[in-house]
Scaffold this motif. Structure first.
Motif, PDB file in Angstrom:
ATOM      1  N   HIS C  59       0.842  -1.188   0.000  1.00 29.52           N
ATOM      2  CA  HIS C  59       0.000   0.000   0.000  1.00 29.52           C
ATOM      3  C   HIS C  59       0.884   1.247   0.000  1.00 29.52           C
ATOM      4  O   HIS C  59       1.607   1.488   0.959  1.00 29.52           O
ATOM      5  CB  HIS C  59      -0.914  -0.008   1.221  1.00 29.52           C
ATOM      6  CG  HIS C  59      -1.762  -1.243   1.335  1.00 29.52           C
ATOM      7  ND1 HIS C  59      -2.815  -1.504   0.489  1.00 29.52           N
ATOM      8  CD2 HIS C  59      -1.707  -2.309   2.175  1.00 29.52           C
ATOM      9  CE1 HIS C  59      -3.378  -2.663   0.815  1.00 29.52           C
ATOM     10  NE2 HIS C  59      -2.719  -3.170   1.837  1.00 29.52           N
ATOM     11  N   LEU C  60       0.806   1.992  -1.081  1.00 32.78           N
ATOM     12  CA  LEU C  60       1.608   3.210  -1.252  1.00 32.78           C
ATOM     13  C   LEU C  60       0.750   4.406  -0.875  1.00 32.78           C
ATOM     14  O   LEU C  60      -0.296   4.639  -1.489  1.00 32.78           O
ATOM     15  CB  LEU C  60       2.043   3.282  -2.725  1.00 32.78           C
ATOM     16  CG  LEU C  60       2.652   4.560  -3.260  1.00 32.78           C
ATOM     17  CD1 LEU C  60       3.866   4.980  -2.460  1.00 32.78           C
ATOM     18  CD2 LEU C  60       3.023   4.369  -4.730  1.00 32.78           C
ATOM     19  N   VAL C  61       1.191   5.151   0.125  1.00 37.05           N
ATOM     20  CA  VAL C  61       0.390   6.242   0.684  1.00 37.05           C
ATOM     21  C   VAL C  61       1.221   7.516   0.681  1.00 37.05           C
ATOM     22  O   VAL C  61       2.325   7.531   1.239  1.00 37.05           O
ATOM     23  CB  VAL C  61      -0.035   5.925   2.136  1.00 37.05           C
ATOM     24  CG1 VAL C  61      -0.779   7.105   2.743  1.00 37.05           C
ATOM     25  CG2 VAL C  61      -0.871   4.657   2.179  1.00 37.05           C
ATOM     26  N   VAL C  62       0.693   8.588   0.082  1.00 36.51           N
ATOM     27  CA  VAL C  62       1.424   9.845   0.092  1.00 36.51           C
ATOM     28  C   VAL C  62       0.493  10.992   0.469  1.00 36.51           C
ATOM     29  O   VAL C  62      -0.122  11.634  -0.394  1.00 36.51           O
ATOM     30  CB  VAL C  62       2.116  10.133  -1.256  1.00 36.51           C
ATOM     31  CG1 VAL C  62       3.176  11.221  -1.045  1.00 36.51           C
ATOM     32  CG2 VAL C  62       2.758   8.883  -1.842  1.00 36.51           C
ATOM     33  N   ARG C  77       5.608  -3.581   7.815  1.00 33.97           N
ATOM     34  CA  ARG C  77       5.050  -4.898   7.532  1.00 33.97           C
ATOM     35  C   ARG C  77       4.009  -5.209   8.591  1.00 33.97           C
ATOM     36  O   ARG C  77       4.290  -5.146   9.798  1.00 33.97           O
ATOM     37  CB  ARG C  77       6.166  -5.947   7.567  1.00 33.97           C
ATOM     38  CG  ARG C  77       5.739  -7.334   7.168  1.00 33.97           C
ATOM     39  CD  ARG C  77       5.600  -7.478   5.675  1.00 33.97           C
ATOM     40  NE  ARG C  77       5.107  -8.800   5.301  1.00 33.97           N
ATOM     41  CZ  ARG C  77       4.588  -9.101   4.131  1.00 33.97           C
ATOM     42  NH1 ARG C  77       4.489  -8.169   3.185  1.00 33.97           N
ATOM     43  NH2 ARG C  77       4.168 -10.308   3.864  1.00 33.97           N
ATOM     44  N   ALA C  78       2.788  -5.502   8.156  1.00 35.90           N
ATOM     45  CA  ALA C  78       1.684  -5.840   9.069  1.00 35.90           C
ATOM     46  C   ALA C  78       1.063  -7.127   8.538  1.00 35.90           C
ATOM     47  O   ALA C  78       0.307  -7.117   7.580  1.00 35.90           O
ATOM     48  CB  ALA C  78       0.648  -4.712   9.098  1.00 35.90           C
ATOM     49  N   ARG C  79       1.429  -8.242   9.161  1.00 41.23           N
ATOM     50  CA  ARG C  79       1.071  -9.560   8.622  1.00 41.23           C
ATOM     51  C   ARG C  79       1.437  -9.644   7.136  1.00 41.23           C
ATOM     52  O   ARG C  79       2.588  -9.406   6.813  1.00 41.23           O
ATOM     53  CB  ARG C  79      -0.413  -9.841   8.846  1.00 41.23           C
ATOM     54  CG  ARG C  79      -0.648 -10.245  10.286  1.00 41.23           C
ATOM     55  CD  ARG C  79      -1.882 -11.115  10.405  1.00 41.23           C
ATOM     56  NE  ARG C  79      -2.104 -11.420  11.820  1.00 41.23           N
ATOM     57  CZ  ARG C  79      -3.271 -11.655  12.370  1.00 41.23           C
ATOM     58  NH1 ARG C  79      -4.357 -11.672  11.627  1.00 41.23           N
ATOM     59  NH2 ARG C  79      -3.360 -11.908  13.642  1.00 41.23           N
ATOM     60  N   ASP C  80       0.479  -9.934   6.287  1.00 41.48           N
ATOM     61  CA  ASP C  80       0.836 -10.114   4.874  1.00 41.48           C
ATOM     62  C   ASP C  80       0.598  -8.863   4.037  1.00 41.48           C
ATOM     63  O   ASP C  80       0.522  -8.931   2.814  1.00 41.48           O
ATOM     64  CB  ASP C  80       0.105 -11.336   4.284  1.00 41.48           C
ATOM     65  CG  ASP C  80      -1.337 -11.431   4.731  1.00 41.48           C
ATOM     66  OD1 ASP C  80      -1.834 -10.438   5.293  1.00 41.48           O
ATOM     67  OD2 ASP C  80      -1.961 -12.473   4.499  1.00 41.48           O
ATOM     68  N   HIS C  81       0.490  -7.723   4.701  1.00 39.30           N
ATOM     69  CA  HIS C  81       0.417  -6.440   4.002  1.00 39.30           C
ATOM     70  C   HIS C  81       1.668  -5.618   4.295  1.00 39.30           C
ATOM     71  O   HIS C  81       2.249  -5.740   5.371  1.00 39.30           O
ATOM     72  CB  HIS C  81      -0.803  -5.642   4.479  1.00 39.30           C
ATOM     73  CG  HIS C  81      -2.121  -6.231   4.067  1.00 39.30           C
ATOM     74  ND1 HIS C  81      -2.881  -5.722   3.047  1.00 39.30           N
ATOM     75  CD2 HIS C  81      -2.809  -7.302   4.538  1.00 39.30           C
ATOM     76  CE1 HIS C  81      -3.990  -6.448   2.908  1.00 39.30           C
ATOM     77  NE2 HIS C  81      -3.975  -7.407   3.809  1.00 39.30           N
ATOM     78  N   THR C  82       2.048  -4.770   3.340  1.00 45.32           N
ATOM     79  CA  THR C  82       3.153  -3.835   3.570  1.00 45.32           C
ATOM     80  C   THR C  82       2.689  -2.438   3.204  1.00 45.32           C
ATOM     81  O   THR C  82       2.051  -2.248   2.162  1.00 45.32           O
ATOM     82  CB  THR C  82       4.377  -4.201   2.711  1.00 45.32           C
ATOM     83  OG1 THR C  82       4.707  -5.571   2.937  1.00 45.32           O
ATOM     84  CG2 THR C  82       5.564  -3.320   3.067  1.00 45.32           C
ATOM     85  N   LEU C  83       2.986  -1.478   4.055  1.00 42.98           N
ATOM     86  CA  LEU C  83       2.617  -0.089   3.799  1.00 42.98           C
ATOM     87  C   LEU C  83       3.875   0.739   3.602  1.00 42.98           C
ATOM     88  O   LEU C  83       4.867   0.546   4.320  1.00 42.98           O
ATOM     89  CB  LEU C  83       1.804   0.472   4.969  1.00 42.98           C
ATOM     90  CG  LEU C  83       0.530  -0.307   5.320  1.00 42.98           C
ATOM     91  CD1 LEU C  83       0.795  -1.256   6.483  1.00 42.98           C
ATOM     92  CD2 LEU C  83      -0.623   0.640   5.665  1.00 42.98           C
ATOM     93  N   VAL C  84       3.828   1.656   2.651  1.00 39.61           N
ATOM     94  CA  VAL C  84       4.964   2.531   2.356  1.00 39.61           C
ATOM     95  C   VAL C  84       4.458   3.964   2.356  1.00 39.61           C
ATOM     96  O   VAL C  84       3.435   4.260   1.726  1.00 39.61           O
ATOM     97  CB  VAL C  84       5.577   2.192   0.978  1.00 39.61           C
ATOM     98  CG1 VAL C  84       6.612   3.238   0.573  1.00 39.61           C
ATOM     99  CG2 VAL C  84       6.181   0.794   0.995  1.00 39.61           C
ATOM    100  N   GLY C  85       5.163   4.845   3.047  1.00 38.96           N
ATOM    101  CA  GLY C  85       4.735   6.239   3.055  1.00 38.96           C
ATOM    102  C   GLY C  85       5.618   7.080   3.944  1.00 38.96           C
ATOM    103  O   GLY C  85       6.658   6.610   4.432  1.00 38.96           O
ATOM    104  N   PRO C  86       5.211   8.318   4.194  1.00 37.88           N
ATOM    105  CA  PRO C  86       6.016   9.205   5.042  1.00 37.88           C
ATOM    106  C   PRO C  86       5.874   8.834   6.517  1.00 37.88           C
ATOM    107  O   PRO C  86       4.845   8.300   6.940  1.00 37.88           O
ATOM    108  CB  PRO C  86       5.419  10.585   4.765  1.00 37.88           C
ATOM    109  CG  PRO C  86       4.020  10.324   4.325  1.00 37.88           C
ATOM    110  CD  PRO C  86       4.049   8.997   3.612  1.00 37.88           C
TER     111      PRO C  86
END
Lengths: 268, 268, 268
Positions: C59-62, C77-86
């Motif tokens: 999940h790309l969040v800006v 990393r949150a279980r099988d999800h990955t979040l990317v952002g500031p």
């Protein structure tokens, strides 16, 4: 392929997409999510004018002011297309056009038979204790139904569907034509501000001008037939007479809103 | 991959996508469909700044105030990218940037040679009797052309294309630089309200403040270089001087609109 | 699969997609790009309510008012999800929900280690001389990071990530409940105009009416429980009490904006 249409704005359509993508690898294509809120008729028009350009697909439609009431969820088979949405008429004009001279197969969805929607980090509810909301059936009912329909071998194979013969119907109004005069109305105003009427485009054939609600207006084959900022009547891409302004907004110049009466008369 | 850009709003882009998806399995990616209406120059700017970040693709662009007139549909090959759109200049700035120091191959589309667009439930027209509208060439001309280009082995192999050497051109204006002074204009205002000028960012190098249209303004490396609500000049992501407000709208604070003259001077 | 969320409007998200699609074949899905500008808390709410419906994804969040400052870019990393952002807290509420009772792995991105973004027609910069902008890290930092994360075999394998234990945190406020009274606030107003509070929906259980900020309001299971245009309190699809108007805008009728205090009391 699954198309999505709603009046949801942002970000509710994303929750529907998440639900779909847990259950299918189908390509998802947005028809649009900024249809006028709670406006079943306008959505029905746009679906009728847009869906026939798609290849065979499942079309998920949620314009649903009656969400949470006892209005049913339905699925309609129209030749090689399937539509899923609320039983409020929004699907019917598009379904009839997609079917051409074929018949429609219409089914009611057994919502209790749907696999429950369980967000990440939570556990599945006990049977019959599903977390279905009363305000977001796009996520909790229609998306699961569309996924099930898309992944099925045909509506007949889905036990969650029961044939029905009396869906809520909706007919878009038609114009009356007589003696060189057309009495219709504005069906929709598009994002350009073009006032799209229900008068068939043939009315403008061989005319250089018409009288629209009492005022003479030039007929143009294209917007550029008149100078920028000037009004014209033209045949739009849906085959209807539109009252437009070249590089401007016809609705404002003609002072017309959806549902307003439009009388077109011969100017000769 | 096919990208789509237009000033169509909703739901006209969906009809284009339907036409494309009947003819190609390409990935579709929206560049945007809410470009300012009929504004060829602004669209040309955004395409030039956005398309070069994509991998090789077919770019379908419809900002086309001349729809239905005798303006041609064209296709441009720029290295490994192909652009399809109206011959009104909108494609040229992006095409030149995509080509780098390479040449452009520009072709005119023979619209009569396109496979007609036939909606579901209808039958194909007789040859030469196509249902092409005069107001929606995105659906009836440009999408079919983009699909044909995308599915082809190269523009040379497409009999519907004829090379041309005199497309309508469009050059985005450049700023004049002399003696520590820059005279330019606002190219576009972005959705944040940043007033993006055509003055190269180098103008701000080693300066702590500039005089913009007579008023002193701090130069910041980032928006946060000034307190929230305060004005600044900065180098935007396109490499140009922008007149911005931290967490606010520069266009309003500087009272600037697209095309307005901007004079930047040394404050030292 | 990579989802994208931002406050960018148009067409900046397209540049991010271009960068992604040069580096990955992942499916891209928009969560939304019209989140309120610079509003980290509102974005955090919507991500928490939307991302858990997706299958495992990056999940790309800006939403990044501090762009260009020394705030870090992070991956979670949150279980099988990955979040990317500031590193401004925007990812945390969603990450905690996605993780359920699992732990979060949080890493800081070494921006200098990213493969530089080079637009078509230009040549790659010398190492350390990258063209990274100070105002568009969505394109120059976050999209490259999301692509690298998505294409990796796990965060551990990425040398550009360094574990951190002190990210900027953000907790959405919770309501105080006591003696049949709830004191909370408006968390967000959705596109329908529904004023979504932080009072848990259980508060409405077995009530037919409540007093909201001093005024009695009927409790409805559905919008249609009251006539069109009338106010109601209902449990929204996020499980919170919402102050709504059937087929209208609750925020206006209740005169409420984000952050406004909401006191709900028993009407019995």
């Amino acid at each position: 392929m699954i198309t999505l249409a709603s009046d949801f704005g942002t970000p509710y359509p994303a929750a529907m997409k998440g639900v779909l993508l847990r259950r299918t690898d189908a390509r998802l294509v947005d028809v649009g999510h900024d249809f006028p809120r709670h406006d079943v008729r306008t959505a029905a028009f746009w679906l009728r004018e847009t869906l026939p350009y798609f290849p065979p697909a499942t079309h998920l439609v949620v314009v649903d002011p009656g969400v949470g009431t006892d209005r049913a969820a339905i699925a309609i088979r129209a030749r090689d297309h399937t539509l899923v949405g609320p039983d409020n008429g929004v699907l019917l004009p598009a379904a009839r056009r997609l079917a051409g001279d074929g018949a429609l197969e219409i089914s009611v969805v057994d919502e209790e038979a749907l696999e429950p929607v369980v967000p990440a980090g939570e556990t599945a509810p006990d049977p019959g204790e599903g977390p279905k909301s009363n305000t977001f059936h796009g996520r909790d009912v229609f998306a699961p139904t569309a996924a099930a329909v898309h992944e099925s071998d045909g509506l007949d194979s889905l036990s969650l569907l029961t044939p029905t013969t009396d869906p809520v119907d909706l007919e878009l109004p038609t114009a009356a034509l007589e003696d060189g005069r057309a009495v219709g109305e504005v069906l929709v105003v598009d994002d350009f501000g073009n006032a799209i009427t229900n008068v068939p485009g043939e009315f403008l054939k061989a005319r250089e001008r018409v009288v629209a609600n009492g005022e003479p207006v030039p007929v143009g084959d294209t917007f550029e037939a008149v100078p920028a900022g000037e009004r014209l009547a033209t045949v739009g891409s849906h085959g209807y007479v539109e009252l437009d302004v070249n590089r401007g907004r016809g609705e404002a110049a003609f002072d017309l809103a959806v549902g307003d009466r439009v009388v077109l008369e011969s100017a000769d």
